[in-house]
Motif scaffolding. Sequence first.
Motif, PDB file in Angstrom:
ATOM      1  N   PRO A 266       0.820  -1.232   0.000  1.00  0.00           N
ATOM      2  CA  PRO A 266       0.000   0.000   0.000  1.00  0.00           C
ATOM      3  C   PRO A 266       0.843   1.267   0.000  1.00  0.00           C
ATOM      4  CG  PRO A 266      -0.132  -1.089   2.140  1.00  0.00           C
ATOM      5  CD  PRO A 266       0.562  -2.033   1.215  1.00  0.00           C
ATOM      6  N   ALA A 267       2.058   1.199   0.586  1.00  0.00           N
ATOM      7  CA  ALA A 267       2.930   2.375   0.583  1.00  0.00           C
ATOM      8  C   ALA A 267       3.353   2.724  -0.841  1.00  0.00           C
ATOM      9  CB  ALA A 267       4.158   2.112   1.452  1.00  0.00           C
ATOM     10  N   PHE A 268       3.747   1.706  -1.615  1.00  0.00           N
ATOM     11  CA  PHE A 268       4.133   1.943  -3.011  1.00  0.00           C
ATOM     12  C   PHE A 268       2.949   2.450  -3.824  1.00  0.00           C
ATOM     13  CE2 PHE A 268       7.901  -1.027  -2.541  1.00  0.00           C
ATOM     14  CZ  PHE A 268       8.824  -0.009  -2.722  1.00  0.00           C
ATOM     15  N   PHE A 269       1.770   1.866  -3.578  1.00  0.00           N
ATOM     16  CA  PHE A 269       0.583   2.306  -4.312  1.00  0.00           C
ATOM     17  C   PHE A 269       0.311   3.776  -4.033  1.00  0.00           C
ATOM     18  CE2 PHE A 269      -3.931   3.139  -4.697  1.00  0.00           C
ATOM     19  CZ  PHE A 269      -4.240   2.578  -5.933  1.00  0.00           C
ATOM     20  N   THR A 270       0.366   4.162  -2.756  1.00  0.00           N
ATOM     21  CA  THR A 270       0.122   5.556  -2.385  1.00  0.00           C
ATOM     22  C   THR A 270       1.165   6.480  -3.000  1.00  0.00           C
ATOM     23  OG1 THR A 270      -0.866   4.869  -0.288  1.00  0.00           O
ATOM     24  CG2 THR A 270      -0.119   7.139  -0.431  1.00  0.00           C
ATOM     25  N   PHE A 271       2.435   6.080  -2.947  1.00  0.00           N
ATOM     26  CA  PHE A 271       3.498   6.937  -3.453  1.00  0.00           C
ATOM     27  C   PHE A 271       3.382   7.145  -4.965  1.00  0.00           C
ATOM     28  CE2 PHE A 271       7.776   7.343  -5.306  1.00  0.00           C
ATOM     29  CZ  PHE A 271       8.192   8.518  -4.683  1.00  0.00           C
ATOM     30  N   PHE A 272       3.194   6.051  -5.712  1.00  0.00           N
ATOM     31  CA  PHE A 272       3.177   6.161  -7.172  1.00  0.00           C
ATOM     32  C   PHE A 272       1.907   6.839  -7.688  1.00  0.00           C
ATOM     33  CE2 PHE A 272       6.354   2.670  -6.918  1.00  0.00           C
ATOM     34  CZ  PHE A 272       7.374   3.325  -7.588  1.00  0.00           C
ATOM     35  N   THR A 273       0.769   6.592  -7.033  1.00  0.00           N
ATOM     36  CA  THR A 273      -0.443   7.302  -7.459  1.00  0.00           C
ATOM     37  C   THR A 273      -0.335   8.780  -7.135  1.00  0.00           C
ATOM     38  OG1 THR A 273      -1.519   6.742  -5.342  1.00  0.00           O
ATOM     39  CG2 THR A 273      -1.943   5.295  -7.221  1.00  0.00           C
ATOM     40  N   HIS A 274       0.345   9.096  -6.034  1.00  0.00           N
ATOM     41  CA  HIS A 274       0.549  10.492  -5.657  1.00  0.00           C
ATOM     42  C   HIS A 274       1.418  11.208  -6.689  1.00  0.00           C
ATOM     43  CE1 HIS A 274      -0.352  13.470  -2.772  1.00  0.00           C
ATOM     44  NE2 HIS A 274       0.849  13.558  -2.212  1.00  0.00           N
ATOM     45  N   ILE A 288      -8.723   6.572   0.656  1.00  0.00           N
ATOM     46  CA  ILE A 288      -8.997   5.335   1.393  1.00  0.00           C
ATOM     47  C   ILE A 288      -7.734   4.476   1.476  1.00  0.00           C
ATOM     48  CG2 ILE A 288     -10.265   3.152   1.309  1.00  0.00           C
ATOM     49  CD1 ILE A 288     -12.631   4.709   0.182  1.00  0.00           C
ATOM     50  N   VAL A 289      -6.986   4.366   0.371  1.00  0.00           N
ATOM     51  CA  VAL A 289      -5.749   3.576   0.379  1.00  0.00           C
ATOM     52  C   VAL A 289      -4.710   4.216   1.300  1.00  0.00           C
ATOM     53  CG1 VAL A 289      -3.827   2.746  -1.026  1.00  0.00           C
ATOM     54  CG2 VAL A 289      -6.161   2.600  -1.898  1.00  0.00           C
ATOM     55  N   ALA A 290      -4.663   5.542   1.317  1.00  0.00           N
ATOM     56  CA  ALA A 290      -3.725   6.235   2.206  1.00  0.00           C
ATOM     57  C   ALA A 290      -4.023   5.924   3.664  1.00  0.00           C
ATOM     58  CB  ALA A 290      -3.790   7.743   1.965  1.00  0.00           C
TER      59      ALA A 290
END
Length: 328
Positions: A266-274, A288-290
């Motif tokens: 989830p950390a990678f997902f948050t970082f890359f979507t950001h 929600i993911v954050a």
Amino acid sequence: MQYALLLSAITSGANSSSLTPGFFILNGVPGLEAAHIWISLPFCFMYIIAVVGNCGLIYLISHEEALHRPMYYFLALLSFTDVTLCTTTVPNMLCIFWFDLKEIDFNACLVQMFFVHMLTGMESGVLMLMALDRYMAICYPLHYASILTNRVIIKAGLATFLRSVMLIMPFTFLTKHLPYCQGNFIPHTYCDHMFVAKVSCGSFKVNAIYGLMVSLLIGVFDICCISVSYTMILQAVMSLSSADARHKAFSTCTSHICAIVITYVPAFFTFFTHCFGGHLIPHHVHIIVANLYLLLPPTMNPIVYGVKTKQIREGVIRFLLGEKIVFT
């Protein structure tokens, strides 16, 4: 050049002090305001599990001499970091969802922002230390106890804490001295660094650059150390002649591997979507993911270690039965 930009942003803070708001408005999950109550239920349930599970682990490890080993000391440190991390955000989020209490004092927002990012950095550092612990236990079993003494463990934990504090502290100064003349509404459930910076009417380029630097110095560095540790662990395990010995050696790492996956995915997902997917992924999904990024590891880690680690599992059972824990 980057440090010159940082210094310039900090020293120019006096000129923007008159544009500092008294408070921010945390809007929760934009677009899903009508569903806030329903969204709050799983988050509340997960938070209860996280608090009970992590506090239970800390209590069990601190009171049972059989668990006074380096591996479990690091696990206790991870549990303390996890329960503190989710407590910095979830109660405030539930107040937004349940009571519509969206106002947060400007300085309180900066304090929350500091602890959120400092503790996430701390969690990453502890996972790295746990990987090094497994490396020492498997690759150098005869020297394990003599190298990882209590003094070394304390120094390693303190160094990880100081690293997070020193690297995250500039976030608060950079954010505090931005001019806020476009309003005080934050489309989030907690004070995330870049979400707060984007409320500013000034340039937050320095914040973005420094945030990327911190991600490299903490996240990428820790992942590299974890990867190297497990590469050497895998080589050592595969060199064992007995299949049973290989399974037994690697089984001591499964809980930690699960914790790494739960934390970093989830950390990678948050970082890359950001960074790259802000226009492709709906904003409410990002929010929600954050939140899951901060709540999922504290919820799942006690469960994973309770199920996967024999000593923890037996310790919980014996503790509930009121028996003294004695491991063979």
